[in-house]
Motif scaffolding. Sequence first.
Motif, PDB file in Angstrom:
ATOM      1  N   TYR A   1       0.820  -1.212   0.000  1.00 48.68           N
ATOM      2  CA  TYR A   1       0.000   0.000   0.000  1.00 48.68           C
ATOM      3  C   TYR A   1       0.860   1.271   0.000  1.00 48.68           C
ATOM      4  O   TYR A   1       0.344   2.382   0.027  1.00 48.68           O
ATOM      5  CB  TYR A   1      -0.933   0.017   1.219  1.00 48.68           C
ATOM      6  CG  TYR A   1      -2.137  -0.878   1.050  1.00 48.68           C
ATOM      7  CD1 TYR A   1      -3.240  -0.472   0.299  1.00 48.68           C
ATOM      8  CD2 TYR A   1      -2.163  -2.148   1.628  1.00 48.68           C
ATOM      9  CE1 TYR A   1      -4.337  -1.302   0.136  1.00 48.68           C
ATOM     10  CE2 TYR A   1      -3.256  -2.983   1.471  1.00 48.68           C
ATOM     11  CZ  TYR A   1      -4.341  -2.552   0.727  1.00 48.68           C
ATOM     12  OH  TYR A   1      -5.427  -3.379   0.569  1.00 48.68           O
ATOM     13  N   GLY A   2       2.162   1.092   0.016  1.00 42.22           N
ATOM     14  CA  GLY A   2       3.069   2.232  -0.077  1.00 42.22           C
ATOM     15  C   GLY A   2       3.034   3.155   1.121  1.00 42.22           C
ATOM     16  O   GLY A   2       3.240   4.364   0.993  1.00 42.22           O
ATOM     17  N   ILE A   3       2.759   2.599   2.294  1.00 42.90           N
ATOM     18  CA  ILE A   3       2.702   3.437   3.499  1.00 42.90           C
ATOM     19  C   ILE A   3       4.124   3.775   3.936  1.00 42.90           C
ATOM     20  O   ILE A   3       4.923   2.886   4.233  1.00 42.90           O
ATOM     21  CB  ILE A   3       1.954   2.707   4.633  1.00 42.90           C
ATOM     22  CG1 ILE A   3       0.518   2.394   4.197  1.00 42.90           C
ATOM     23  CG2 ILE A   3       1.953   3.548   5.912  1.00 42.90           C
ATOM     24  CD1 ILE A   3      -0.251   1.553   5.193  1.00 42.90           C
TER      25      ILE A   3
ATOM     26  N   GLN B   1       6.820   2.732   9.822  1.00 45.89           N
ATOM     27  CA  GLN B   1       8.050   2.062   9.413  1.00 45.89           C
ATOM     28  C   GLN B   1       8.876   1.631  10.625  1.00 45.89           C
ATOM     29  O   GLN B   1       9.460   0.537  10.648  1.00 45.89           O
ATOM     30  CB  GLN B   1       8.881   3.008   8.529  1.00 45.89           C
ATOM     31  CG  GLN B   1       8.250   3.317   7.183  1.00 45.89           C
ATOM     32  CD  GLN B   1       8.170   2.087   6.294  1.00 45.89           C
ATOM     33  OE1 GLN B   1       9.050   1.235   6.318  1.00 45.89           O
ATOM     34  NE2 GLN B   1       7.093   1.983   5.527  1.00 45.89           N
ATOM     35  N   LYS B   2       8.893   2.476  11.644  1.00 49.52           N
ATOM     36  CA  LYS B   2       9.647   2.151  12.857  1.00 49.52           C
ATOM     37  C   LYS B   2       9.038   0.939  13.570  1.00 49.52           C
ATOM     38  O   LYS B   2       9.751   0.034  14.026  1.00 49.52           O
ATOM     39  CB  LYS B   2       9.666   3.359  13.792  1.00 49.52           C
ATOM     40  CG  LYS B   2      10.510   3.141  15.048  1.00 49.52           C
ATOM     41  CD  LYS B   2      10.545   4.400  15.904  1.00 49.52           C
ATOM     42  CE  LYS B   2      11.400   4.188  17.155  1.00 49.52           C
ATOM     43  NZ  LYS B   2      11.437   5.410  18.001  1.00 49.52           N
TER      44      LYS B   2
ATOM     45  N   MET C   1      10.613  -2.743  14.378  1.00 53.19           N
ATOM     46  CA  MET C   1      10.624  -3.295  15.731  1.00 53.19           C
ATOM     47  C   MET C   1       9.984  -4.684  15.765  1.00 53.19           C
ATOM     48  O   MET C   1      10.507  -5.616  16.391  1.00 53.19           O
ATOM     49  CB  MET C   1       9.881  -2.359  16.689  1.00 53.19           C
ATOM     50  CG  MET C   1      10.624  -1.076  17.016  1.00 53.19           C
ATOM     51  SD  MET C   1       9.650   0.024  18.078  1.00 53.19           S
ATOM     52  CE  MET C   1       9.498  -0.975  19.558  1.00 53.19           C
ATOM     53  N   MET C   2       8.853  -4.823  15.075  1.00 50.30           N
ATOM     54  CA  MET C   2       8.171  -6.121  15.027  1.00 50.30           C
ATOM     55  C   MET C   2       9.061  -7.173  14.380  1.00 50.30           C
ATOM     56  O   MET C   2       9.201  -8.294  14.878  1.00 50.30           O
ATOM     57  CB  MET C   2       6.859  -6.003  14.237  1.00 50.30           C
ATOM     58  CG  MET C   2       5.732  -5.329  14.991  1.00 50.30           C
ATOM     59  SD  MET C   2       4.261  -5.155  13.952  1.00 50.30           S
ATOM     60  CE  MET C   2       3.907  -6.862  13.558  1.00 50.30           C
TER      61      MET C   2
END
Length: 550
Positions: free
Chosen positions: A423-425, A431-432, A436-437
């Motif tokens: 989805y190009g977010i 993003q951070k 982390m995930m």
Amino acid sequence: MQEINTFIKENIGSVSKNVFVAPGIPEKKLNNAAKSMGLTDRVNTIIAIYDNTLFGSAKDGLAFTGEHLVFKPMFDDPMIFPYSDIEKVDYVEYVSTNDKGKEKKEVVVELLRKDGSRNTIDGLIDCDYRLLAEILNRAVTECDSFEEENQIVTLAEMSEALKVAYVKVIANMAFADDGEVDKKEFSEILMLMTRLELTTESRFELRSYLSSEHNQVPLVDLLATIDAECVPSHNKAVKISLVKDLISTYMSVNDGSYENFAFLDEHQALFGVSDDEVELALMAIKNDFNMLREDFTDDALKRGMKELSAKAGAVGVPLAAVYLSGSVVGLSAAGMTSGLAALGLGGALGFSSMATGIGVAVLLGVGAYKGIKHFTGANELDKTKRRELMLNEVIKQTQATLSLLISDLNYITDKFNQAVASYGIQDAKVQKLMKMMTSLTGAADVLSRKSGVMQNSCIKLRCPIKLDEAKLKSLTQEPLKKQFYALVMGYYQEVEEEVQQGDESVNVTVLKIKPDISTRELDKLAAVFDAIGYFKAADVIKGKLSGIFS
């Protein structure tokens, strides 16, 4: 028309107290009957035996499979009668008069063969001959086919389609009360999935199924899948096991209460279980949870299992059927067998014979117990040590479930990252969080794999790196143990090794353990070596003597 294995299993026990029905046939009786009646290569297909000996050896009497009736008279060779060769079976009374005019009545079961010949079965101790003749006659006239089935099998060994449908039934129940699978229900289902040894593909399918109630398959269709995939003679046991797991999952989110279980009340007829069988399942669940209590001693556990066995006998259900999927507290069927055998209850409850079908998990189930006893140098373990063996199995199953859960979390994280990317977010916070995930789940995966490698190495210490094939043969001569010879050999491969003989180096061929055996399979392999006494001199000597005199 009737199915022969199911028909015999459900009816033959009423003929005499000397009849033992699978999977509740004590191991010693099963071994002796198989050897004396020529069924060594088909020991797992024996549905029932009639022990016609005074001291309980079962070397004489009757054996029933899905294809044959075997009669072994005292001091005579066994007679094998294929059901397909029998025209009918009659109850016959013979009356004779001696020189003093005293009448003597003799009753027999007479088999009329399709070739016109007749054979009789007589000399049975405490037998209802009339009922035996009736059951055998119905078997040969009402059953549409005569095929042998493996009588000693657990749920983990059944087909993937059956196991997936089994878990989906429990998921349907979890959705039924509030439209979602909450964390307690989910954890119970995950533990069950581990005990059933589902494949990665099946776990992914079930994970998707558990994500939304809109994915539900109607209960009738799921039970139809179970019926289609299940060997007919095992169907009843599977349904009782399923009801037990349903009740356990329901109780996990209702503070241990069984009251107002609407799902089971509504569908009990579909499952085909009686109120007495539901009560047996409840009794087993309560006994399982008692194992986790600190004040619950070995004596209490033994007493509880004996009471449960008596209840199962009264209901007419082999106790092994209740534990087809293992124990609700996390014990696998193998662990349950091992723990009970360590308590001295294996043979009495029929679990020792069931153990032969647990994907080679545990043969007699006493290997670990004897190992600890030898290690401590004690003549008798303290009253909680043997119970500790069962709790350790629970811990092992829980760790395995956590490892699979980490694998699933990694999969979901990867899918989430792909979805966000598609989805190009580009939001910095998103993003951070993604990083982390990925980092956290990745670290968990590394730790899980590291733990797995260490566990694998630890278990491998219980297996010989180089296999002594002659020793293995001597230890697997009994009918129930023979199947383990080929299985163990499958984990070893021939390799050339250079050895020093005097002043010369020569190449010899040895059997060496394969390098890439999974931890699960390695654990089962180690359990077999423990159980057959591979590292115990006394068992090896016993095996060799048995080979000499057999």
